[in-house]
Design an enzyme around this catalytic site. Structure first.
Site, PDB file in Angstrom:
ATOM      1  N   ARG A 205     -25.754  71.603  -0.946  1.00 50.90           N
ATOM      2  CA  ARG A 205     -24.996  70.376  -0.665  1.00 50.90           C
ATOM      3  C   ARG A 205     -24.595  69.624  -1.935  1.00 50.90           C
ATOM      4  NH1 ARG A 205     -27.388  66.142   3.567  1.00 50.90           N
ATOM      5  NH2 ARG A 205     -29.295  66.253   2.334  1.00 50.90           N
TER       6      ARG A 205
ATOM      7  N   ARG B 279     -25.075  65.714  -6.928  1.00 47.47           N
ATOM      8  CA  ARG B 279     -26.090  66.314  -6.057  1.00 47.47           C
ATOM      9  C   ARG B 279     -27.265  65.358  -5.952  1.00 47.47           C
ATOM     10  NH1 ARG B 279     -25.118  72.010  -5.257  1.00 47.47           N
ATOM     11  NH2 ARG B 279     -23.264  72.450  -6.515  1.00 47.47           N
TER      12      ARG B 279
ATOM     13  N   ARG C 287     -36.183  57.389  12.713  1.00 44.16           N
ATOM     14  CA  ARG C 287     -36.904  58.605  12.353  1.00 44.16           C
ATOM     15  C   ARG C 287     -38.353  58.564  12.838  1.00 44.16           C
ATOM     16  NH1 ARG C 287     -33.336  59.934   7.746  1.00 44.16           N
ATOM     17  NH2 ARG C 287     -33.925  61.923   6.830  1.00 44.16           N
TER      18      ARG C 287
ATOM     19  N   ARG D 115     -39.597  67.497   3.880  1.00 41.40           N
ATOM     20  CA  ARG D 115     -38.734  66.711   4.771  1.00 41.40           C
ATOM     21  C   ARG D 115     -38.685  67.331   6.161  1.00 41.40           C
ATOM     22  NH1 ARG D 115     -33.846  66.778   0.834  1.00 41.40           N
ATOM     23  NH2 ARG D 115     -32.598  65.973   2.554  1.00 41.40           N
TER      24      ARG D 115
ATOM     25  N   LYS E 288     -25.395  65.702  10.171  1.00 38.77           N
ATOM     26  CA  LYS E 288     -25.209  64.335  10.679  1.00 38.77           C
ATOM     27  C   LYS E 288     -24.138  63.581   9.870  1.00 38.77           C
ATOM     28  CE  LYS E 288     -29.552  63.278   9.939  1.00 38.77           C
ATOM     29  NZ  LYS E 288     -30.071  64.535   9.362  1.00 38.77           N
TER      30      LYS E 288
HETATM   31  P1  ADP Z   1     -30.842  63.816   5.201  1.00 43.77           P
HETATM   32  O1  ADP Z   1     -29.357  63.536   5.111  1.00 43.77           O
HETATM   33  O2  ADP Z   1     -31.231  65.000   4.416  1.00 43.77           O
HETATM   34  O3  ADP Z   1     -31.334  63.810   6.614  1.00 43.77           O
HETATM   35  P2  ADP Z   1     -31.294  61.076   4.431  1.00 43.77           P
HETATM   36  O4  ADP Z   1     -30.228  60.784   3.465  1.00 43.77           O
HETATM   37  O5  ADP Z   1     -31.115  60.579   5.822  1.00 43.77           O
HETATM   38  O6  ADP Z   1     -31.588  62.636   4.439  1.00 43.77           O
HETATM   39  O7  ADP Z   1     -32.681  60.508   3.902  1.00 43.77           O
HETATM   40  C1  ADP Z   1     -33.131  60.786   2.581  1.00 43.77           C
HETATM   41  C2  ADP Z   1     -34.519  60.199   2.423  1.00 43.77           C
HETATM   42  O8  ADP Z   1     -34.475  58.777   2.605  1.00 43.77           O
HETATM   43  C3  ADP Z   1     -35.556  60.678   3.441  1.00 43.77           C
HETATM   44  O9  ADP Z   1     -36.172  61.897   3.033  1.00 43.77           O
HETATM   45  C4  ADP Z   1     -36.546  59.504   3.460  1.00 43.77           C
HETATM   46  O10 ADP Z   1     -37.369  59.508   2.311  1.00 43.77           O
HETATM   47  C5  ADP Z   1     -35.615  58.301   3.328  1.00 43.77           C
HETATM   48  N1  ADP Z   1     -35.159  57.801   4.640  1.00 43.77           N
HETATM   49  C6  ADP Z   1     -33.869  57.784   5.112  1.00 43.77           C
HETATM   50  N2  ADP Z   1     -33.808  57.248   6.333  1.00 43.77           N
HETATM   51  C7  ADP Z   1     -35.085  56.919   6.670  1.00 43.77           C
HETATM   52  C8  ADP Z   1     -35.695  56.344   7.820  1.00 43.77           C
HETATM   53  N3  ADP Z   1     -34.964  56.003   8.907  1.00 43.77           N
HETATM   54  N4  ADP Z   1     -37.036  56.149   7.804  1.00 43.77           N
HETATM   55  C9  ADP Z   1     -37.775  56.480   6.732  1.00 43.77           C
HETATM   56  N5  ADP Z   1     -37.278  57.046   5.631  1.00 43.77           N
HETATM   57  C10 ADP Z   1     -35.946  57.261   5.577  1.00 43.77           C
HETATM   58  P1  ADP Z   2     -27.285  65.685   7.164  1.00 43.47           P
HETATM   59  O1  ADP Z   2     -26.528  64.396   7.014  1.00 43.47           O
HETATM   60  O2  ADP Z   2     -27.720  65.956   8.572  1.00 43.47           O
HETATM   61  O3  ADP Z   2     -28.425  65.804   6.200  1.00 43.47           O
HETATM   62  P2  ADP Z   2     -24.880  66.937   6.010  1.00 43.47           P
HETATM   63  O4  ADP Z   2     -23.780  66.487   6.899  1.00 43.47           O
HETATM   64  O5  ADP Z   2     -25.002  66.306   4.679  1.00 43.47           O
HETATM   65  O6  ADP Z   2     -26.290  66.881   6.817  1.00 43.47           O
HETATM   66  O7  ADP Z   2     -24.731  68.519   5.830  1.00 43.47           O
HETATM   67  C1  ADP Z   2     -25.598  69.256   4.962  1.00 43.47           C
HETATM   68  C2  ADP Z   2     -24.786  70.307   4.211  1.00 43.47           C
HETATM   69  O8  ADP Z   2     -24.333  71.319   5.135  1.00 43.47           O
HETATM   70  C3  ADP Z   2     -23.526  69.760   3.539  1.00 43.47           C
HETATM   71  O9  ADP Z   2     -23.356  70.446   2.308  1.00 43.47           O
HETATM   72  C4  ADP Z   2     -22.399  70.099   4.524  1.00 43.47           C
HETATM   73  O10 ADP Z   2     -21.156  70.326   3.831  1.00 43.47           O
HETATM   74  C5  ADP Z   2     -22.894  71.374   5.184  1.00 43.47           C
HETATM   75  N1  ADP Z   2     -22.550  71.451   6.611  1.00 43.47           N
HETATM   76  C6  ADP Z   2     -22.462  70.448   7.520  1.00 43.47           C
HETATM   77  N2  ADP Z   2     -22.135  70.919   8.744  1.00 43.47           N
HETATM   78  C7  ADP Z   2     -22.035  72.275   8.608  1.00 43.47           C
HETATM   79  C8  ADP Z   2     -21.715  73.348   9.530  1.00 43.47           C
HETATM   80  N3  ADP Z   2     -21.470  73.115  10.838  1.00 43.47           N
HETATM   81  N4  ADP Z   2     -21.691  74.596   9.034  1.00 43.47           N
HETATM   82  C9  ADP Z   2     -21.959  74.839   7.708  1.00 43.47           C
HETATM   83  N5  ADP Z   2     -22.257  73.873   6.808  1.00 43.47           N
HETATM   84  C10 ADP Z   2     -22.288  72.614   7.241  1.00 43.47           C
END
Ligand code: ADP
Ligand code: ADP
Ligand code: ZN
Length: 214
Positions: A126, A159, A87, A171, A13
């Site tokens: 990541r 990280r 979410r 998660r 995303k």
């Molecule tokens: P990811 O990129 O791995 O999907 P996020 O950065 O969106 O994770 O979220 C990291 C953490 O922040 C989640 O595991 C949760 O604890 C909290 N969080 C983020 N967005 C929301 C939301 N819309 N509702 C509830 N918790 C959230």
């Molecule tokens: P989200 O916001 O949904 O949690 P991220 O965009 O942070 O996901 O992506 C998670 C990890 O996977 C990052 O390290 C990113 O560089 C990698 N990544 C994202 N898209 C791809 C893809 N299409 N193929 C392989 N790795 C990817």
């Protein structure tokens, strides 16, 4: 045009949102980024959220909806990309209200579909630029020049505390239990589009562009 990028943690995303910001002048509204900023500031919301985030659980609907409302007020007429929000079904309903109050409306909800083992690989590898937040991966997306951010030239990377295998499993379980049930809400409205998130970053980007330009 306001859109939601929906999908489990690690689906891509943030990576796709960054591209849309660069190419289309949209604004990324990531509740995860907003919460991490609150944690860094050490605000009362941040202190409360940190414990929940480190456990891989969801922060309360009230907190994240308030954050989204504040940020929506600042973006004027630019298109929003909701990343990591909503979410829960309660958040999805609250978003409808927040948008309606501001004369805005959702155009597309894009669900990135990625299988669970790939998600764990993506999350545990990541990292991101400490200055501009550009996303990277140990195997799938290294900076073009060693230790130098492609976007801003920075040399510091970080990280996330919650990007470890144990928290990831929680998660993913939270996603299945609380976020997946939102899909029918948007499917019934005819604005939900699934995208195969297993392809390369470029392939996924092309699939998203095809939807937004349709
Ligand atoms: P990811 O990129 O791995 O999907 P996020 O950065 O969106 O994770 O979220 C990291 C953490 O922040 C989640 O595991 C949760 O604890 C909290 N969080 C983020 N967005 C929301 C939301 N819309 N509702 C509830 N918790 C959230
Ligand atoms: P989200 O916001 O949904 O949690 P991220 O965009 O942070 O996901 O992506 C998670 C990890 O996977 C990052 O390290 C990113 O560089 C990698 N990544 C994202 N898209 C791809 C893809 N299409 N193929 C392989 N790795 C990817
Ligand atoms: Zn950078």
């Amino acid at each position: 045009m306001d859109i939601i990028l929906l999908g489990p943690p690690g689906a891509g995303k943030g990576t796709q949102a960054e591209r849309l910001v660069t190419n289309r002048g949209m604004v990324q509204l990531s509740t995860g980024d907003m919460l991490r900023a609150a944690v860094r500031e050490g605000s009362p919301i941040g202190l409360q959220a940190k414990v929940v985030m480190d456990a891989g659980e969801l922060v309360s609907d009230a907190i994240v909806c308030a954050l989204i409302g504040e940020n929506l007020d600042r973006i004027e007429n630019r298109g929003a990309i909701f990343d990591g929000f909503p979410r829960t079904l309660a958040q999805a309903e609250a978003l409808d209200l927040l948008l309606a109050e501001r004369g805005r409306k959702l155009s597309y909800v894009i669900e990135l579909e990625v299988n669970e083992e790939a998600l764990v690989d993506r999350i545990t590898g990541r990292f991101s630029c400490a200055s501009c937040g550009a996303p990277y991966h140990d195997r799938f997306k290294l900076p073009k020049v060693d230790d130098t951010c492609d976007v801003c030239g920075g040399h510091d990377f970080k990280r996330r505390d919650d990007d470890n295998e144990l928290t990831v499993r929680t998660r993913l379980a939270e996603y299945r239990a609380k976020t997946q049930p939102i899909l029918p809400f948007y499917r019934e409205r005819g604005i939900l589009h699934g995208v195969d998130g297993m392809g390369s970053v470029g392939e996924v980007a092309a699939a998203i562009d095809a939807i937004l330009d349709s």
